[in-house]
Design an enzyme around this catalytic site. Structure first.
Site, PDB file in Angstrom:
ATOM      1  CB  SER A  92      11.861   4.905 -17.073  1.00 55.96           C
ATOM      2  OG  SER A  92      11.399   4.953 -18.343  1.00 55.96           O
ATOM      3  CE  LYS A 119      10.519   6.892 -12.609  1.00 57.56           C
ATOM      4  NZ  LYS A 119      10.545   6.452 -11.115  1.00 57.56           N
ATOM      5  CE1 TYR A 122       7.293   7.852 -13.987  1.00 57.55           C
ATOM      6  CE2 TYR A 122       7.899   7.575 -16.350  1.00 57.55           C
ATOM      7  CZ  TYR A 122       7.856   7.038 -14.990  1.00 57.55           C
ATOM      8  OH  TYR A 122       8.299   5.930 -14.622  1.00 57.55           O
TER       9      TYR A 122
HETATM   10  P1  NAD Z   1       2.878   1.094  -9.276  1.00 56.65           P
HETATM   11  O1  NAD Z   1       2.142   2.277  -9.289  1.00 56.65           O
HETATM   12  O2  NAD Z   1       2.356  -0.231  -9.307  1.00 56.65           O
HETATM   13  O3  NAD Z   1       3.793   1.174  -7.827  1.00 56.65           O
HETATM   14  C1  NAD Z   1       4.289   2.216  -7.196  1.00 56.65           C
HETATM   15  C2  NAD Z   1       3.628   2.055  -5.687  1.00 56.65           C
HETATM   16  O4  NAD Z   1       4.323   3.179  -5.183  1.00 56.65           O
HETATM   17  C3  NAD Z   1       2.189   2.059  -5.780  1.00 56.65           C
HETATM   18  O5  NAD Z   1       1.979   0.940  -4.834  1.00 56.65           O
HETATM   19  C4  NAD Z   1       1.819   3.259  -4.876  1.00 56.65           C
HETATM   20  O6  NAD Z   1       0.840   3.034  -3.990  1.00 56.65           O
HETATM   21  C5  NAD Z   1       3.262   3.607  -4.261  1.00 56.65           C
HETATM   22  N1  NAD Z   1       3.396   5.089  -3.772  1.00 56.65           N
HETATM   23  C6  NAD Z   1       3.331   6.134  -4.850  1.00 56.65           C
HETATM   24  N2  NAD Z   1       3.440   7.391  -4.266  1.00 56.65           N
HETATM   25  C7  NAD Z   1       3.990   7.089  -2.960  1.00 56.65           C
HETATM   26  C8  NAD Z   1       4.266   8.018  -1.891  1.00 56.65           C
HETATM   27  N3  NAD Z   1       4.253   9.084  -1.762  1.00 56.65           N
HETATM   28  N4  NAD Z   1       4.292   7.282  -0.606  1.00 56.65           N
HETATM   29  C9  NAD Z   1       4.442   5.853  -0.592  1.00 56.65           C
HETATM   30  N5  NAD Z   1       4.028   5.067  -1.390  1.00 56.65           N
HETATM   31  C10 NAD Z   1       3.967   5.626  -2.692  1.00 56.65           C
HETATM   32  O7  NAD Z   1       4.102   1.325 -10.478  1.00 56.65           O
HETATM   33  P2  NAD Z   1       5.206   0.136 -10.900  1.00 56.65           P
HETATM   34  O8  NAD Z   1       4.398  -0.043 -12.260  1.00 56.65           O
HETATM   35  O9  NAD Z   1       5.350  -0.923  -9.981  1.00 56.65           O
HETATM   36  O10 NAD Z   1       6.480   1.079 -10.971  1.00 56.65           O
HETATM   37  C11 NAD Z   1       7.417   1.008 -10.080  1.00 56.65           C
HETATM   38  C12 NAD Z   1       8.569   1.960 -10.270  1.00 56.65           C
HETATM   39  O11 NAD Z   1       8.941   1.499 -11.428  1.00 56.65           O
HETATM   40  C13 NAD Z   1       8.082   3.550 -10.510  1.00 56.65           C
HETATM   41  O12 NAD Z   1       9.193   4.252  -9.833  1.00 56.65           O
HETATM   42  C14 NAD Z   1       7.923   3.672 -11.766  1.00 56.65           C
HETATM   43  O13 NAD Z   1       8.078   4.986 -12.308  1.00 56.65           O
HETATM   44  C15 NAD Z   1       9.005   2.692 -12.613  1.00 56.65           C
HETATM   45  N6  NAD Z   1       8.911   2.210 -13.793  1.00 56.65           N
HETATM   46  C16 NAD Z   1       7.664   1.755 -14.030  1.00 56.65           C
HETATM   47  C17 NAD Z   1       7.656   1.402 -15.616  1.00 56.65           C
HETATM   48  C18 NAD Z   1       6.410   0.415 -15.701  1.00 56.65           C
HETATM   49  O14 NAD Z   1       5.992   0.597 -17.106  1.00 56.65           O
HETATM   50  N7  NAD Z   1       5.403  -0.040 -14.931  1.00 56.65           N
HETATM   51  C19 NAD Z   1       8.551   1.684 -16.464  1.00 56.65           C
HETATM   52  C20 NAD Z   1       9.923   2.037 -16.078  1.00 56.65           C
HETATM   53  C21 NAD Z   1       9.875   2.617 -14.882  1.00 56.65           C
HETATM   54  C1  WQD Z   2       3.884   0.653 -25.969  1.00 57.49           C
HETATM   55  C2  WQD Z   2       3.333   0.753 -27.323  1.00 57.49           C
HETATM   56  C3  WQD Z   2       2.045   2.374 -28.174  1.00 57.49           C
HETATM   57  C4  WQD Z   2      -1.350   1.464 -25.878  1.00 57.49           C
HETATM   58  C5  WQD Z   2       5.444   3.818 -21.322  1.00 57.49           C
HETATM   59  C6  WQD Z   2       6.097   5.376 -20.553  1.00 57.49           C
HETATM   60  C7  WQD Z   2       7.601   5.034 -20.439  1.00 57.49           C
HETATM   61  C8  WQD Z   2       7.535   3.785 -19.503  1.00 57.49           C
HETATM   62  C9  WQD Z   2       6.897   2.497 -20.057  1.00 57.49           C
HETATM   63  C10 WQD Z   2       7.635   4.281 -17.128  1.00 57.49           C
HETATM   64  C11 WQD Z   2       3.513   2.086 -27.930  1.00 57.49           C
HETATM   65  C12 WQD Z   2       1.165   1.162 -28.286  1.00 57.49           C
HETATM   66  C13 WQD Z   2      -0.358   1.639 -26.424  1.00 57.49           C
HETATM   67  C14 WQD Z   2      -2.465   1.354 -26.691  1.00 57.49           C
HETATM   68  C15 WQD Z   2      -1.166   1.030 -28.651  1.00 57.49           C
HETATM   69  N1  WQD Z   2       7.071   3.884 -18.061  1.00 57.49           N
HETATM   70  N2  WQD Z   2      -0.114   1.471 -27.704  1.00 57.49           N
HETATM   71  N3  WQD Z   2      -2.331   1.333 -27.993  1.00 57.49           N
HETATM   72  O1  WQD Z   2       4.791   4.068 -24.542  1.00 57.49           O
HETATM   73  O2  WQD Z   2       6.468   2.485 -24.496  1.00 57.49           O
HETATM   74  O3  WQD Z   2       6.228   3.681 -22.464  1.00 57.49           O
HETATM   75  O4  WQD Z   2       5.626   2.805 -20.339  1.00 57.49           O
HETATM   76  O5  WQD Z   2       8.921   4.741 -17.210  1.00 57.49           O
HETATM   77  O6  WQD Z   2       7.787   6.006 -19.663  1.00 57.49           O
HETATM   78  O7  WQD Z   2       5.752   6.193 -21.422  1.00 57.49           O
HETATM   79  O8  WQD Z   2       4.545   1.889 -23.236  1.00 57.49           O
HETATM   80  O9  WQD Z   2       2.688   0.233 -22.999  1.00 57.49           O
HETATM   81  O10 WQD Z   2       2.151   2.837 -23.389  1.00 57.49           O
HETATM   82  O11 WQD Z   2       3.117   1.663 -25.486  1.00 57.49           O
HETATM   83  O12 WQD Z   2      -0.947   1.076 -29.685  1.00 57.49           O
HETATM   84  O13 WQD Z   2      -3.622   1.553 -26.269  1.00 57.49           O
HETATM   85  O14 WQD Z   2       2.013   0.224 -27.539  1.00 57.49           O
HETATM   86  O15 WQD Z   2       1.939   3.378 -29.029  1.00 57.49           O
HETATM   87  O16 WQD Z   2       4.124   1.790 -29.427  1.00 57.49           O
HETATM   88  P1  WQD Z   2       5.749   3.064 -23.750  1.00 57.49           P
HETATM   89  P2  WQD Z   2       2.992   1.657 -23.633  1.00 57.49           P
END
Ligand code: NAD
Ligand code: WQD
Length: 342
Positions: free
Chosen positions: A124, A153, A149
């Site tokens: 991330s 990462k 969290y």
């Molecule tokens: P998500 O929660 O939709 O998907 C994760 C999936 O993993 C879920 O279906 C959950 O049921 C499964 N899971 C969790 N723990 C498990 C376990 N112990 N065993 C088996 N399955 C398990 O999340 P996402 O948004 O698709 O994110 C996927 C990956 O990307 C994650 O590693 C997350 O940290 C990373 N990521 C997400 C974002 C974002 O904003 N969505 C941003 C950066 C990184």
């Molecule tokens: C985006 C912008 C908020 C909600 C998070 C995790 C990060 C990564 C991505 C996994 C920010 C603003 C949000 C609301 C708002 N995930 N906001 N009102 O903060 O960039 O990152 O998701 O790795 O680790 O921290 O994403 O979508 O929460 O926010 O004003 O109700 O929207 O302040 O500026 P963020 P976000």
């Protein structure tokens, strides 16, 4: 055969579809802790067949070992399974360290037994914190994590890097996603947040559809043009395609090192107010929102330098902010229709 952990989740499900489109045979593992089995129906429609699914809790070492004994033909792993709620990780750090790091270790132990394989890790942009320079390149300093969290990462990347050092047959890529949004254009799969969404775009679409009263904009006194924070919102289908490109790089042996890191974003920063305006434009309706205090821990600006991914992975985004928000809005309306039907 490609193992996709967390393959029924938001980014995983879109990636499974892109893998199938490119002819990869996929096996999905998920414990359904943050997803629903019905996602498999959507995947089946889009892939034209139902990928193998195994319900496995990857925190359970015995379940993990049994799984790898059963499926010995795995040649690549895309590891999405993790918990991702930043606030929850502050309250329950051990849950996050166990689910995001112990799980990673169990997987790497199994890959070691196999002699190595191709491994893609969901990292991330959170690892950069408040970056010193924009756009953010992969060479930017990794800043001390502000949540358990975020720390999973950073430490996750280090665990993979150190393991790659001593096991040349393990080839890994960490993908640092910026802000994934949107849904598949078919309307078959998309984001399904459980409870109140923490992220901006699902909160906007849920407000517009009437599930939430109003959106709180967290601060308009930041040192940016309109005072709101800036992020790099990337369409989930573009993101999914980058995983296929990264996997192909490893499978074809085109990697320079056996551990590499790539940013995945559009390269363009958008403010919270720009996201709202974009939503209002594509939906044709105005959004109920108010400005409130800053959210603690928010970085002011983050957007990617995408040169490395563009050149090395030969990956380009196809969708802009408006496209991505429109797909998220179409999806919100579609799930409302499905849930209110009958
Ligand atoms: P998500 O929660 O939709 O998907 C994760 C999936 O993993 C879920 O279906 C959950 O049921 C499964 N899971 C969790 N723990 C498990 C376990 N112990 N065993 C088996 N399955 C398990 O999340 P996402 O948004 O698709 O994110 C996927 C990956 O990307 C994650 O590693 C997350 O940290 C990373 N990521 C997400 C974002 C974002 O904003 N969505 C941003 C950066 C990184
Ligand atoms: C985006 C912008 C908020 C909600 C998070 C995790 C990060 C990564 C991505 C996994 C920010 C603003 C949000 C609301 C708002 N995930 N906001 N009102 O903060 O960039 O990152 O998701 O790795 O680790 O921290 O994403 O979508 O929460 O926010 O004003 O109700 O929207 O302040 O500026 P963020 P976000």
């Amino acid at each position: 055969m490609i193992l996709v952990t967390g393959g029924l989740g938001y980014i995983g499900s879109h990636t499974v579809v892109e893998l199938c489109n490119k002819g990869h045979e996929v096996i999905i593992v998920d414990d359904l802790s943050n997803s629903q089995l019905s996602v498999l129906d959507g995947i089946e429609k889009l892939c034209g067949h139902r990928p193998i699914f195994e319900r496995v809790d990857l925190k359970d070492k015995v379940e993990v070992m049994d799984f790898f004994k059963k499926y010995q033909e795995i040649t690549g792993v895309i590891h999405f399974a993790a918990l991702k709620a930043v606030g929850q990780s502050v309250d329950q750090p051990l849950l996050y360290y166990e689910n995001n790091l112990v799980v990673l270790i169990y997987l790497l132990q199994e890959l070691k037994k196999m002699g190595g394989t191709n491994f893609i890790f969901s990292s991330s942009c959170t690892v950069y914190g408040e970056a010193d320079k924009l756009p953010i390149t992969e060479a930017a300093t990794v800043k001390p994590a502000t949540s358990p969290y975020g720390n999973t990462k950073q430490v996750g990347e280090e665990i993979i890097r150190d393991t790659c050092k001593v096991n040349p047959k393990l080839k890994a890529i960490a993908l640092r996603y910026f802000n994934p949004i949107g849904a598949h254009s078919s309307g078959e799969i998309g984001e399904l947040p459980i409870g109140v969404p923490q992220n901006l775009v699902p909160f906007i679409t849920q407000t517009a559809i009437g599930l939430r009263e109003e959106l709180s904009v967290f601060g308009d006194d930041y040192p940016t043009e309109d005072g709101t924070c800036i992020r790099d919102y990337v369409h989930v289908v573009d993101l999914a395609k980058a995983h296929v490109a990264a996997l192909d790089r490893l499978m074809q042996g085109r990697n320079d090192l056996n551990y590499e890191v790539f940013n995945l974003g559009t390269g363009k920063g958008s403010s919270v107010l720009e996201v709202i305006q974009s939503f209002e434009r594509v939906s044709g309706q105005s959004l109920n929102y108010k400005i409130v205090d800053r959210r603690p821990g928010d970085v002011i600006q983050a957007y990617a330098d995408t040169k490395k991914a563009n050149e090395v992975l030969e990956w380009q985004v196809k969708y802009n902010l408006g496209d991505a928000i429109k797909s998220a809005w179409d999806w919100e309306q579609r799930i409302k229709k499905t849930t209110t039907k009958g």
